[in-house]
Structure formats: structure tokens, C-alpha cells
Design an enzyme around this catalytic site. Structure first.
Site, PDB file in Angstrom:
ATOM      1  N   ASP A   1      42.980  31.201  33.002  1.00 31.63           N
ATOM      2  CA  ASP A   1      42.007  31.971  33.773  1.00 31.63           C
ATOM      3  C   ASP A   1      41.960  31.465  35.210  1.00 31.63           C
ATOM      4  O   ASP A   1      42.412  30.350  35.520  1.00 31.63           O
ATOM      5  CB  ASP A   1      40.626  31.810  33.112  1.00 31.63           C
ATOM      6  CG  ASP A   1      39.721  33.012  33.309  1.00 31.63           C
ATOM      7  OD1 ASP A   1      39.977  33.807  34.227  1.00 31.63           O
ATOM      8  OD2 ASP A   1      38.735  33.129  32.549  1.00 31.63           O
TER       9      ASP A   1
ATOM     10  N   ASP B   1      37.577  42.602  32.544  1.00 28.37           N
ATOM     11  CA  ASP B   1      36.453  42.174  31.707  1.00 28.37           C
ATOM     12  C   ASP B   1      35.636  43.378  31.249  1.00 28.37           C
ATOM     13  O   ASP B   1      34.744  43.235  30.415  1.00 28.37           O
ATOM     14  CB  ASP B   1      35.550  41.211  32.488  1.00 28.37           C
ATOM     15  CG  ASP B   1      36.040  39.775  32.372  1.00 28.37           C
ATOM     16  OD1 ASP B   1      36.957  39.518  31.584  1.00 28.37           O
ATOM     17  OD2 ASP B   1      35.487  38.909  33.079  1.00 28.37           O
TER      18      ASP B   1
HETATM   19  C1  DGJ Z   1      36.674  35.434  32.785  1.00 27.74           C
HETATM   20  C2  DGJ Z   1      37.566  36.115  31.800  1.00 27.74           C
HETATM   21  O1  DGJ Z   1      37.992  37.339  32.312  1.00 27.74           O
HETATM   22  C3  DGJ Z   1      36.855  36.269  30.476  1.00 27.74           C
HETATM   23  O2  DGJ Z   1      37.673  36.960  29.570  1.00 27.74           O
HETATM   24  C4  DGJ Z   1      36.462  34.918  29.945  1.00 27.74           C
HETATM   25  O3  DGJ Z   1      37.616  34.188  29.629  1.00 27.74           O
HETATM   26  C5  DGJ Z   1      35.639  34.188  30.971  1.00 27.74           C
HETATM   27  N1  DGJ Z   1      36.271  34.145  32.253  1.00 27.74           N
HETATM   28  C6  DGJ Z   1      35.369  32.783  30.506  1.00 27.74           C
HETATM   29  O4  DGJ Z   1      34.705  32.051  31.446  1.00 27.74           O
END
Ligand code: DGJ
Length: 727
Positions: A468, A537
Site C-alpha cells: 500500500d 477503495d
Molecule cells: C488503503 C487501501 O486502499 C485499503 O484497501 C486498506 O488496505 C487500507 N489502506 C489499510 O490502511
């Protein structure tokens, strides 16, 4: 591309030009595309054509004059001489001058496993600057990838003010630009605009997360005024660079449109030392006479065969802990989720954020980043315990990391304040309570590699890593770069790429997802090392239809992470039927991102059914050709289908996006890519009663493409998935 460069067995086709007449022409060809360059008497190299495959020798007779207002379509325009428009290359020399005039030296083409690489050598003799323009032509996929190598052959340093990867010009009656913009949980928003005279720029200056604003890609419809799916001239372009980029569309007074693509020159006046070579990222081009559909298929095929770390790999169906548990879990929570994933027929469990940090436990996004030790309180038996449990249940195991970042509340921030990016005479700005580490610094590169390496050592049963990156660069400053801060934006990503090289050398087979607050890093640069992107997301199925449609214009389904989440949706609060959510998520790499314990027995039965059916057609999605049946942005109905290369199997997705009084009577979809003469058995998935009268029977491809295929989709959120099998 990288793979190709590494292959040794190269056949020399030609090093020097042939006859005097032909020597003017440099032809870069694929099966259906041609890029024709010509050398003028004074040695300037011009672009004469990019588009349909042509007989390039006829271009030898084309007179090349300077334009009335500027020098015209130079293959790699440099600031200086008669050139007055935006240059691809703008150098400033140690004595302050800005003038560069590149002239032809030689060109040659080599063939390496079917890829034709043409190098055109240009030089400014006075300043001893060499530019190698390198064009990789992929014949079957109709893709040409261009990059430049800029060599300072002089004795003094040179400052590169602009250093684009590619400059391609077009002449058409109109230019419709289609491109995507967006932000967190709203990525991939497609927009069309007619380009008038002047300049349009698509760019990122965010330093990191370069697609959390716009994507370094576009489609250009030439002369038609609209983006058509199946007809008309469409050019697609995508830059393979994960940092700041600039795509610049200059429509000049003589009617030409020049597209310049490359690293964003913003705060990046890059110093090129004497003897140094700089390699620009690759700019990927394809031209189609059959609309956007063909352009996308060209890119998808090229990506699967040549560009992706693992093109066409069968992705395991996963349960990710994020939306089902967030930071709030114990080992028991996770073990139960693993049990549930196994009982639903899933194939992998991914432990997301929240598993690390002891002095600063990661119980929210306010602490812990940088301290990559397992949180003893939450997971007293460690990661190995969870991973081996997943394996014992027949599941693979994945884990989340964000190694480029540090929370101020962490041991790492205290130990290495000098690794944090940010101007020291100002506030160190936080985003999501975190700072970004300075990957231009080799010590940080070692640390980031070490995070990955150490996490992999937590258990031999780790199969997948979700990488991430949840913030941009603000107020940039690197203590490592000292008074050469202009190298920062470029060297951050060169640093990341070298870390990824090391990771892949040691862990070639571990699956790695590229996530960045959702879709903040969706571009071909990263995809040389990563296997998958997290599209957004925003997991709301209705929103995802438009995002996944826009993603598909440039990127193949085999990289697109798409998950079923709970309702009300955590981002949009919308409530959509579970089947609709599945029918949308099944377009890509299927996953679930919810707490299975909250599903009813009836819902669990549907989950098992959809998962089981997806397994039977997933290979078509991961390796087949995509045909979009309209656009979800223009109509109440949308469909899309994937067809195997041998046209023996297909999977068709259909949706009603808005209520239409006639939807219940059956909305016609003209299926594509099928063999007209072959009969296909049509089977609707995951229902007891089909919404199409022909379910279970066989029909010719011609019939199915005629509009007779018309499933009943009576209401908003009605959806149906059909598998077609040639008989
Ligand atoms: C952002 C990501 O897009 C999510 O899927 C998740 O992993 C969160 N970060 C976790 O902090």
C-alpha cells in the site's frame, strides 16, 4: 518490455540504411500500424505518419519543409534552432545557453523474439549530446513503445529541463480526447473533450500516488468527434512511469496535434553529468481503425504477453480482512475469517492493515507505520500461525504492508528522522497521520527491501503481499540529496524500482498487489513487478461499473482487483443486491471484503454458487479478449464480454443501470468476437430461472450478434451473467 531487453538472442536486421533514396525513410511497423520517420537533407528527423500500415517507401517523395510557424513534426523536437513549440528535449548548458539541434547519425533495427527494436541515433555535434530514440514494435499486438536515452558526451554537466519519452503528431479534422481523472474512492472518471487550439495537459505533481488525480493514459479519436467502440480511428497512449508525469496535447496553428508524454518537468531540472546517460520511461502507443474496442484489446494483449509481471496468471479468489475487521481484530477473529473463507470456496485469505507495532500498536491509522514487528497482543502466536492455518484449510495467505511510510508515532520516526521527506524549515505535513520516507536515499531503499524481506521471513506460507501507499509528497526535501533537490521526484521512483528489482530477484513468484489508497498507482510502470492493482477503495458495485469500464480502456482485466463488500456500502452507503455485487466483481480478479459472519444462510448459499461458477470461467477473463457492449456512461444498460483467443468460449455480463420501462421485455445486446458460423450453448449463471428465453439452447455466433440476445433486465440492479461454449 524489460523482459524483452533481457533476452539475449538478437538477430541483426539492419544497421545502416539501404539505398540513398530509402535512406531518408525510417519505418517502424506492426501488422497493422506504421510509424514513418524521414531524414531531411540537413539531418533533421521528422515524423511523417503514424496510423494505418502503409508502404513507407512512398513517403520518400514527401517534401519536408519547415512549417510557417515552427519547424513542424520533428521526431524528437529539441528547444533551439527553428523549433518554437513545446520541445521534447530542453537542455541548458553550463554556459547558460538553451539551444540544442539534433541531427541524424544512424539507425538500425534488431529483432528479438519477434519484437522489432529500432534505434535512431541523433546528435548535437556542437554540444556532444546524443539522443537514442528507441522504438519497440510488437507486430501482433500493434503496439509501439518509445523511449529515449539522452547521453551527455560533453565535458561539463548539462541540466535537463524537459526530457519527454515521446512526441507523436497527428493531422485530423478533429481530436476528441478521452481520459480519466478522479480522487480517493472516485478514481477512473472518464471525461471527453474536443481539443481546440492551444494546450491541454494531463499531469500528476503528487510525487507519489500518481493516479489519485488522473491517469497517465488517454484515447484520442481522430476525425469522428466521438469515442466509438467499434469504428473510427482511435489512438491509445499510456506512459509507464509511476512518478510525476505530463501528457501534453498541443494543437498548433497549422492544425497539427502533437502529443508529448514523459516525466513531469515540474521541479525536476535534472542534472546530467558529463558521460552520464538518462533513460526515459516508455510511452506505449497503439492505433486502431476499429474504435476504442480494438485499441484496448491491443493494449491488453500486449500487456499480458510482454509487460506484466505475470500476465494471464489465474488469480486466487480471496477474502481480505479490511472492510470486515479494519484494525479491530484478534487472532481468533482472523482464524474464524479463514474458516469462513474456506467454507465459501475461496482460495486465499489476506490479512490487511493492523497486524504490527508494539510500542506504537497499529490500532488505528495514527501509529505504528515503520515498526514492522508483529503485534504481540493481537497475534501472540505470530503470523506463521495464521498463515499455516490458512494453508491447512487449503487457502493461500497474504499480508499487507506499507513500507514507504512512517507514522510520527513509531520507533522508526525517532530512530531515522533524516529519512522523512519534507522541508525542515517548515511543518512536516502529515497525510493520514503519516510521513513518507525518502526512497531517493539508498539507505531507505535497503530499509524498504528489508521490510519486504523480513515480512516474508515471518512465515514460509506467505503467498501474497498487498503493498500500500497512502499519501502524496508535500513540501518535498531530501536530506540525502543535499543541494540537488531537483533529482528527488525522479530518483524516488528509480529507488522504488531498484527495490522492486531486488524483491523480484529474490521472490519471483510471490503475488504482489499494488494498492495506493485504492487506485493511486494504476499505470504500466509498476506493473513490471506487481501482479495486481487495487482498483479503488470504493467497492460500491454501481460505482465500480463505471470505474471498471474506464480501467478496461487501457488496462487488462487480469490485473484488476474487484471485491464484493457488504451493504450498506461503507463508502457510498448504497444498498445493492448481493447478486449484482457479484456480477460486477466477477469482471476482474474476484475477492470478498466483508465479515462473512454477518451473511445469512441464503446469502452464503449465493456466495458459494457465484464463487463456484466464477472458477469455471475465470480463465476467460484472465486470458481472453474484452468486448465492451456499449458504455455504462451513455445508456441505462451495459454489457461486456470476454472471449477466448480461439473463440470457443465466452462470458457475457449484462446490467440494468437505470430503470427503463422496456428493460423487462428484454434489452438487446449485440454480442461480439464470436465465430459467426459456430454454435454456442448459452448458460446463465447463478440463477434457477434464466432471464433469457434461449438459456440452455445453442445459437450461432451470427444470431447472438444480431441483437436477438436480449435478457430481461427489468429494474435498476438487474444483472445476468452467461457462459457461452462452442458446440
Ligand atoms: C488503503 C487501501 O486502499 C485499503 O484497501 C486498506 O488496505 C487500507 N489502506 C489499510 O490502511
Amino acid at each position: 518490455m524489460r523482459k524483452i531487453l533481457m533476452i539475449v538472442a538478437a538477430t541483426l536486421l539492419s544497421l545502416l540504411p539501404g539505398s540513398a533514396r530509402d535512406s531518408r525513410i525510417i519505418s517502424i511497423e506492426t501488422d497493422n500500424n506504421s510509424l514513418v520517420l524521414a531524414v531531411r537533407e540537413d539531418g533533421s528527423v521528422y515524423q511523417l505518419h503514424y496510423g494505418a500500415r502503409v508502404s513507407s517507401s512512398e513517403f520518400a517523395a514527401v517534401p519536408i519543409r519547415d512549417g510557417r510557424y515552427s519547424a513542424g513534426s520533428l521526431a524528437y523536437p529539441a528547444a533551439g534552432g527553428r523549433f518554437l513549440d513545446q520541445p521534447a528535449l530542453h537542455l541548458q548548458y553550463a554556459d547558460g545557453t538553451h539551444n540544442t539541434e539534433l541531427r541524424y547519425v544512424s539507425h538500425g533495427t534488431v529483432s528479438t523474439q519477434g519484437v522489432l527494436t529500432t534505434t535512431v541515433n541523433l546528435q548535437d555535434e556542437i554540444r556532444k549530446i546524443t539522443v537514442r530514440l528507441i522504438y519497440e514494435a510488437y507486430p501482433e499486438e500493434d503496439v509501439i513503445v518509445e523511449h529515449a536515452e539522452i547521453v551527455n558526451g560533453g565535458t561539463a554537466p548539462v541540466t535537463m529541463l524537459d526530457y519527454a519519452s515521446s512526441a507523436i503528431s497527428f493531422r485530423a479534422d478533429s481530436y476528441l480526447l478521452s481520459h480519466v481523472h478522479g480522487g480517493w474512492a472516485k478514481e477512473m472518471q472518464l471525461e471527453h473533450e474536443q481539443l481546440g487550439f492551444g494546450t491541454k495537459v494531463i499531469e500528476s505533481r503528487r510525487g507519489a500516488q500518481n493516479t489519485q488525480c488522473a491517469n497517465p493514459s488517454f484515447l484520442l479519436s481522430l476525425g469522428t468527434g466521438e469515442l466509438r467502440e467499434n469504428a473510427g480511428e482511435v489512438v491509445a497512449g499510456a506512459l509507464a512511469w509511476s512518478g510525476n508525469y505530463e501528457l501534453r496535447f498541443d494543437r498548433t496553428v497549422d492544425g497539427r496535434l502533437t502529443v508529448l508524454a514523459g516525466i513531469n518537468p515540474f521541479s525536476s531540472a535534472y542534472p546530467l553529468a558529463a558521460g552520464q546517460t538518462f533513460r526515459t520511461p516508455g510511452m506505449i502507443w497503439t492505433w486502431s481503425q476499429e474504435g476504442a474496442g480494438r485499441a484496448s484489446r491491443n493494449l491488453h494483449r500486449w500487456a499480458r504477453r510482454h509487460a506484466l509481471h505475470s500476465g494471464g496468471q489465474m488469480a486466487p479468489i480471496l477474502l481480505n480482512s479490511w472492510e470486515g475487521a479494519y484494525f479491530n481484530f484478534t487472532a481468533d477473529t482472523i482464524l474464524r475469517m479463514i474458516d469462513d473463507a474456506a467454507s465459501m470456496g475461496l482460495e486465499m485469505f489476506v490479512l490487511d492493515d493492523g497486524w504490527f507495532g508494539n510500542n506504537h500498536p497499529r490500532n488505528s491509522d495514527a501509529a505504528g507505520l515503520g515498526d514492522w514487528q508483529v503485534n504481540r497482543r493481537k497475534l501472540p502466536k505470530g503470523i506463521g500461525h495464521l498463515a499455516s492455518y490458512a494453508h491447512s484449510k487449503g487457502l493461500k495467505f497474504g499480508i499487507w504492508i506499507e513500507p514507504e511510510m512512517v507514522n510520527p508515532k513509531s520507533d522508526l520516526a525517532r530512530k531515522h528522522p533524516e529519512w522523512v521527506v519534507g522541508s525542515r524549515d517548515r511543518e512536516l505535513y502529515e497525510t493520514r497521520n503519516q510521513w513518507i520516507l525518502d526512497l531517493s536515499n539508498p539507505a531507505v531503499q535497503d530499509f524498504v527491501f528489508g521490510v519486504f524481506d523480513d515480512v516474508m521471513k515471518l512465515s514460509p506460507d506467505i503467498d501474497y503481499v498487498k503493498w500500500d501507499c497512502n499519501r502524496e509528497v508535500l513540501s518535498f526535501w531530501s536530506s540525502y540529496l543535499g543541494d540537488e533537490q531537483d533529482r528527488f521526484y525522479v530518483e524516488y521512483y528509480q529507488g522504488l524500482y531498484s527495490v522492486m528489482d531486488r524483491i523480484r530477484a529474490k521472490y519471483p513468484d510471490v503475488m504482489i498487489q499494488c494498492c495506493s489508497s485504492g487506485g493511486g498507482r494504476v499505470e504500466y510502470g509498476e506493473l513490471s513487478w506487481f501482479d495486481e492493482i487495487w482498483t479503488s477503495d470504493d467497492t460500491d458495485a454501481m460505482e465500480r461499473i463505471a470505474m471498471q469500464y474506464a480501467t478496461s480502456l487501457i488496462y487488462p482485466a487480469c490485473i484488476m482487483g474487484s471485491h464484493v463488500s457488504t451493504v450498506p456500502n461503507h463508502q457510498t452507503h448504497a444498498v445493492t443486491p448481493l447478486k449484482f455485487r457479484f456480477d460486477v466483481a466477477c469482471q476482474g480478479r474476484l475477492g470478498l471484503e466483508l465479515q462473512p459472519r454477518l451473511l445469512s444462510e441464503e446469502e452464503l448459499a449465493l456466495v458459494r454458487r457465484c464463487v463456484g461458477s466464477y472458477k469455471t470461467y475465470r480463465d476467460i477473463i484472465e486470458t481472453g479478449d474484452l468486448y465492451r457492449l456499449g458504455s455504462p456512461l451513455d445508456s441505462d444498460f451495459y454489457g461486456m464480454m470476454y472471449v477466448t483467443p480461439d473463440r470457443s468460449r465466452a462470458v457475457v455480463f449484462t446490467y440494468c443501470l437505470e430503470f427503463d420501462t422496456l428493460g423487462g421485455e428484454g434489452h438487446p445486446f449485440r454480442l461480439e468476437g464470436l465465430d459467426p458460423g459456430r454454435k454456442y450453448k448459452v448458460t446463465e449463471q447463478n440463477v434457477d430461472r434464466s432471464c433469457w428465453w434461449g438459456d440452455g439452447a445453442s445459437f450461432t455466433g451470427a444470431f447472438l450478434s444480431s441483437g436477438a440476445f436480449a435478457p430481461s433486465l427489468p429494474a435498476r440492479y438487474s444483472s445476468a451473467v452467461f457462459v457461452l461454449e462452442a458446440q
